[in-house]
Design an enzyme around this catalytic site. Sequence first.
Site, short mmCIF file in Angstrom:
data_model
loop_
_atom_site.label_atom_id
_atom_site.label_comp_id
_atom_site.label_asym_id
_atom_site.label_seq_id
_atom_site.Cartn_x
_atom_site.Cartn_y
_atom_site.Cartn_z
N CYS A 43 0.83 -1.22 0.00
CA CYS A 43 0.00 0.00 0.00
C CYS A 43 0.86 1.27 0.00
CB CYS A 43 -0.94 0.00 1.20
SG CYS A 43 -2.30 -1.19 1.09
N THR A 45 4.20 1.48 1.12
CA THR A 45 5.07 1.55 2.29
C THR A 45 6.39 2.24 1.98
OG1 THR A 45 4.10 -0.55 3.00
CG2 THR A 45 6.06 0.21 4.19
N HIS A 114 3.37 -3.32 9.62
CA HIS A 114 2.20 -3.79 8.89
C HIS A 114 1.15 -4.32 9.87
CE1 HIS A 114 3.89 -3.24 4.98
NE2 HIS A 114 4.67 -4.31 4.98
N ARG A 136 -4.82 1.81 0.50
CA ARG A 136 -4.82 1.84 -0.97
C ARG A 136 -6.03 1.08 -1.49
NH1 ARG A 136 0.22 -0.52 -4.66
NH2 ARG A 136 -0.28 0.58 -6.61
N SER A 144 -0.66 -5.70 -7.00
CA SER A 144 0.69 -5.47 -6.49
C SER A 144 1.19 -6.66 -5.69
CB SER A 144 0.70 -4.20 -5.63
OG SER A 144 2.03 -3.88 -5.24
#
Length: 304
Positions: A43, A45, A114, A136, A144
């Site tokens: 997302c 990072t 996370h 996201r 992804s």
Amino acid sequence: MVVTIRPLPWLLADATAHDERVTAARPVQPRHDDILLATYPKCGTTWLKALSFAVTNRSRHPIAGAGAGAGDHYPLLTTHPQDIVPFIELPLRHLHPLDADLDALPSPRLLCTHVPHQLLPRRVDEMGCRIVYMCREPKDVVVSTWHYINKVGNGFFLHFDQAFDQLVDGFSLYGPIWDHCLGYWKKAMEEPEKVLFLKYDDMMADPVGHVKKLAEFLRVPFTDEEIGAGVVEEVVRLCSFEKLSRLPMNSSGVADRIGGRPMENSAYFRKGEVGDWKNHLTEEMTNKLDAIIEEKLKGSGLTF
């Protein structure tokens, strides 16, 4: 539906309050001035790490164009963003000697995780640690994640429909993406001074405005002089996908980052685009995931 969160070797742990969650040999206590960057995997990072480092360290490491010039010695030009901001749930062997721990880092610490908010040690809240969370669009997260797993899987290949089904079923090391986002969203709504909730898509659409917001939240707002000198735009350019992905230490080589397994530095840079899911998801997949996310987030006020 059964959701599994596999135990992690916690480095940030409150052994007295959450014994059942602690597996770390070297628990580290939160500090009041800690800054925690939180994301669900894939997302943004790496981008959030780079932006937060550049914003919070610009007095020590001036951004090019701010007057002093960063030059070739600027940390983000010589060090992978993943190595600049350590994860609380991973060992620091790629940053420090094997016996190093997060307690050795000077304050204020810029850390990353996370981990879902509900599984963070209670003292993170009690100490008033600030959290920056970035989410996201789930459909882009599927794409992804699929590419990432197939790149770092050491021969293991995951079909796209398998990656899709796993996300839809909530099967993840960090739990369902909707629970992950909701945990931080609710905390941000309750205590906006402690949690800044960002959306990857919105940041891509207006990076300058969001970098200013990030600096305000981190208590290092840009001065009028910096804004006039174009420092905000320099931060955006320095941390852009185009800039970072082309640097030698980000585009080549390997590093020990996850569980002792070497990973290519380039694995963290693919496209960084918004809406790439349109090239992968079928109409049926799109409708199914949208319906699930809408149901899971219903009444929360959170949308993608």
